[in-house]
Design an enzyme around this catalytic site. Structure first.
Site, PDB file in Angstrom:
ATOM      1  N   LYS A 170       5.248  -8.169  -0.572  1.00 45.33           N
ATOM      2  CA  LYS A 170       4.439  -7.545   0.600  1.00 45.33           C
ATOM      3  C   LYS A 170       3.296  -8.516   1.267  1.00 45.33           C
ATOM      4  CE  LYS A 170       2.225  -4.315   2.976  1.00 45.33           C
ATOM      5  NZ  LYS A 170       2.723  -3.632   4.161  1.00 45.33           N
ATOM      6  N   LYS A 238      -7.754  -7.027   4.906  1.00 46.78           N
ATOM      7  CA  LYS A 238      -7.777  -6.770   3.353  1.00 46.78           C
ATOM      8  C   LYS A 238      -6.351  -7.790   3.346  1.00 46.78           C
ATOM      9  CE  LYS A 238      -5.920  -3.148   2.077  1.00 46.78           C
ATOM     10  NZ  LYS A 238      -4.454  -3.262   1.589  1.00 46.78           N
TER      11      LYS A 238
HETATM   12  P1  NAP Z   1      -6.088   5.506   4.385  1.00 44.66           P
HETATM   13  O1  NAP Z   1      -5.591   6.393   5.520  1.00 44.66           O
HETATM   14  O2  NAP Z   1      -7.413   4.874   4.485  1.00 44.66           O
HETATM   15  O3  NAP Z   1      -5.651   6.176   3.078  1.00 44.66           O
HETATM   16  C1  NAP Z   1      -6.106   5.727   1.951  1.00 44.66           C
HETATM   17  C2  NAP Z   1      -6.540   6.972   0.815  1.00 44.66           C
HETATM   18  O4  NAP Z   1      -6.877   6.583  -0.196  1.00 44.66           O
HETATM   19  C3  NAP Z   1      -7.540   7.776   1.295  1.00 44.66           C
HETATM   20  O5  NAP Z   1      -7.255   9.099   1.521  1.00 44.66           O
HETATM   21  C4  NAP Z   1      -8.668   7.554   0.401  1.00 44.66           C
HETATM   22  O6  NAP Z   1      -9.556   8.513   0.176  1.00 44.66           O
HETATM   23  C5  NAP Z   1      -8.098   7.214  -0.897  1.00 44.66           C
HETATM   24  N1  NAP Z   1      -8.612   6.276  -1.502  1.00 44.66           N
HETATM   25  C6  NAP Z   1      -9.138   5.130  -1.308  1.00 44.66           C
HETATM   26  N2  NAP Z   1      -9.797   4.338  -2.594  1.00 44.66           N
HETATM   27  C7  NAP Z   1      -9.922   5.470  -3.247  1.00 44.66           C
HETATM   28  C8  NAP Z   1     -10.344   5.690  -4.692  1.00 44.66           C
HETATM   29  N3  NAP Z   1     -11.293   4.508  -5.148  1.00 44.66           N
HETATM   30  N4  NAP Z   1     -10.512   6.805  -5.057  1.00 44.66           N
HETATM   31  C9  NAP Z   1      -9.531   7.712  -4.669  1.00 44.66           C
HETATM   32  N5  NAP Z   1      -9.077   7.776  -3.628  1.00 44.66           N
HETATM   33  C10 NAP Z   1      -9.276   6.599  -2.882  1.00 44.66           C
HETATM   34  O7  NAP Z   1      -4.954   4.096   4.496  1.00 44.66           O
HETATM   35  P2  NAP Z   1      -3.273   3.890   4.586  1.00 44.66           P
HETATM   36  O8  NAP Z   1      -2.985   3.525   5.823  1.00 44.66           O
HETATM   37  O9  NAP Z   1      -2.900   5.228   4.055  1.00 44.66           O
HETATM   38  O10 NAP Z   1      -3.119   2.919   3.489  1.00 44.66           O
HETATM   39  C11 NAP Z   1      -3.205   3.086   2.075  1.00 44.66           C
HETATM   40  C12 NAP Z   1      -2.270   1.706   1.591  1.00 44.66           C
HETATM   41  O11 NAP Z   1      -1.203   1.509   1.919  1.00 44.66           O
HETATM   42  C13 NAP Z   1      -3.245   0.601   1.696  1.00 44.66           C
HETATM   43  O12 NAP Z   1      -3.252  -0.325   0.457  1.00 44.66           O
HETATM   44  C14 NAP Z   1      -2.605  -0.252   2.701  1.00 44.66           C
HETATM   45  O13 NAP Z   1      -2.893  -1.714   2.819  1.00 44.66           O
HETATM   46  C15 NAP Z   1      -0.865   0.329   2.599  1.00 44.66           C
HETATM   47  N6  NAP Z   1      -0.192   0.347   3.629  1.00 44.66           N
HETATM   48  C16 NAP Z   1      -0.697   0.962   5.108  1.00 44.66           C
HETATM   49  C17 NAP Z   1       0.280   0.903   5.988  1.00 44.66           C
HETATM   50  C18 NAP Z   1      -0.075   1.684   7.305  1.00 44.66           C
HETATM   51  O14 NAP Z   1       0.540   1.568   8.470  1.00 44.66           O
HETATM   52  N7  NAP Z   1      -1.089   2.555   7.461  1.00 44.66           N
HETATM   53  C19 NAP Z   1       1.829   0.252   6.009  1.00 44.66           C
HETATM   54  C20 NAP Z   1       1.990  -0.555   4.590  1.00 44.66           C
HETATM   55  C21 NAP Z   1       0.866  -0.297   3.668  1.00 44.66           C
HETATM   56  P3  NAP Z   1     -10.393   9.279   1.120  1.00 44.66           P
HETATM   57  O15 NAP Z   1      -9.605  10.111   2.121  1.00 44.66           O
HETATM   58  O16 NAP Z   1     -11.289  10.106   0.278  1.00 44.66           O
HETATM   59  O17 NAP Z   1     -11.223   7.965   1.694  1.00 44.66           O
END
Ligand code: NAP
Length: 292
Positions: A170, A238
């Site tokens: 990744k 990040k």
């Molecule tokens: P996001 O929309 O910010 O979602 C992250 C979720 O995780 C949120 O619902 C958040 O809860 C929850 N969370 C974060 N820290 C937490 C904790 N300590 N305890 C409990 N819940 C927690 O982000 P995302 O885009 O889905 O990304 C998630 C992961 O996938 C990341 O590692 C990112 O790098 C990876 N990723 C993202 C993409 C993309 O295109 N978006 C693509 C590939 C990989 P709250 O709602 O309460 O804040």
């Protein structure tokens, strides 16, 4: 299979929905009740904590943000490990440092829980369509156990190697995409500042060696000035930080990644952190004398 899903954000919500649609019995937990609601409406059960979730499922999947978040839900107070059983499988699909993934794997194995790092690529579009690329590190046995769940979420599912290998893949992916988004933004900004229609330039480039999925998808969103995330800029910062930290640990020279990481730092510093990573175009425009 009884599957528990933790973290229901931009990626986690559609991924969990696809697990449910795949015929698995799904239990979810999220920090905020409103994040759980769409899954409950679709037929999933809710748990009051990661521990309560772990107590009723065969396999736990997390999709949170960074390594401290994975540690918290897996190993913290009321975490998965406090109620997990020997022989259970825990899968983290967030993007975190390979060394952190190996550390979490070792600490969960102390409790008999087999951990896989299984980060993804393909963005929100791939998460909704169930066509993610899934890069897996960990044991063959755990990979075989988790495969039916992976097949609900992804198309290209690769067991890359031992613990941490998925996160190494990744990080390599983020080098290519991080640099790629920056170069597409540079090319389109170059065209526009040269007085030529960037849409026509993109169209011309799509048929030659400059073609890339990033030119096609992200390039179009740049032209549309659609900066709604998608993939938040602070997440890409990040990920470039993960790349640079790994390079530091290994003594590697990654000059292009280093320059790209600085640009993502500047995005967050400029207040663009919550916008999609394609807002790097705005930063380049500002540095080139143009306004947002
Ligand atoms: P996001 O929309 O910010 O979602 C992250 C979720 O995780 C949120 O619902 C958040 O809860 C929850 N969370 C974060 N820290 C937490 C904790 N300590 N305890 C409990 N819940 C927690 O982000 P995302 O885009 O889905 O990304 C998630 C992961 O996938 C990341 O590692 C990112 O790098 C990876 N990723 C993202 C993409 C993309 O295109 N978006 C693509 C590939 C990989 P709250 O709602 O309460 O804040």
């Amino acid at each position: 299979m009884k599957i528990g899903f933790i973290g229901l954000g931009i990626m986690g919500r559609p991924m969990a929905l696809n697990v449910l649609r795949g015929g698995h019995q799904l239990t979810v937990w999220a920090r905020r009740a409103e994040s759980m609601q769409p899954l409950l409406d679709a037929g999933a059960s809710g748990a009051v904590s990661p521990a309560a979730l772990a107590a009723v499922v065969d396999m736990v999947i997390s999709m949170v943000a960074d390594a401290p978040d994975v540690e918290q839900v897996m190993l913290g107070e009321q975490g998965v490990a406090s109620a997990g059983r020997a022989g259970q499988v825990a899968v983290d699909m967030s993007t975190i440092r390979p060394a952190a993934a190996r550390d979490i794997a070792a600490r969960l194995l102390d409790k008999g829980i087999d951990f896989l790092d299984a980060p993804v690529s393909g963005g929100e579009v791939g998460a909704v369509a169930g066509t993610l690329s899934i890069m897996v590190g960990g044991s063959e046995v755990a990979f075989a156990a988790a495969r039916p769940a992976f097949e609900c979420m992804g198309k290209n599912i690769v067991h890359v190697g031992d613990s941490g290998a998925g996160q190494v893949a990744k990080a390599a992916n983020q080098i290519v995409t991080g640099v790629g988004v920056l170069t597409v933004a540079e090319a389109l900004n170059f065209a526009a500042k040269s007085g030529v229609d960037p849409a026509r330039v993109r169209e011309a480039l799509l048929g030659g060696f400059a073609y890339s999925k990033i030119l096609e998808n992200h390039g179009q969103r740049m032209l549309d000035r659609n900066f709604k995330p998608g993939f938040k800029s602070w997440m890409h910062q990040k990920d470039m930080n993960i790349v640079m930290q790994s390079a530091h640990e290994l003594g590697l020279c990654l000059p292009v990644s280093a320059a790209t990481a600085q640009m993502y730092n500047a995005m967050v510093g400029s207040g663009l952190g919550e916008e999609d990573s394609i807002a790097i175009l705005k930063l380049l425009e500002r540095l080139s004398g143009g306004a947002d």
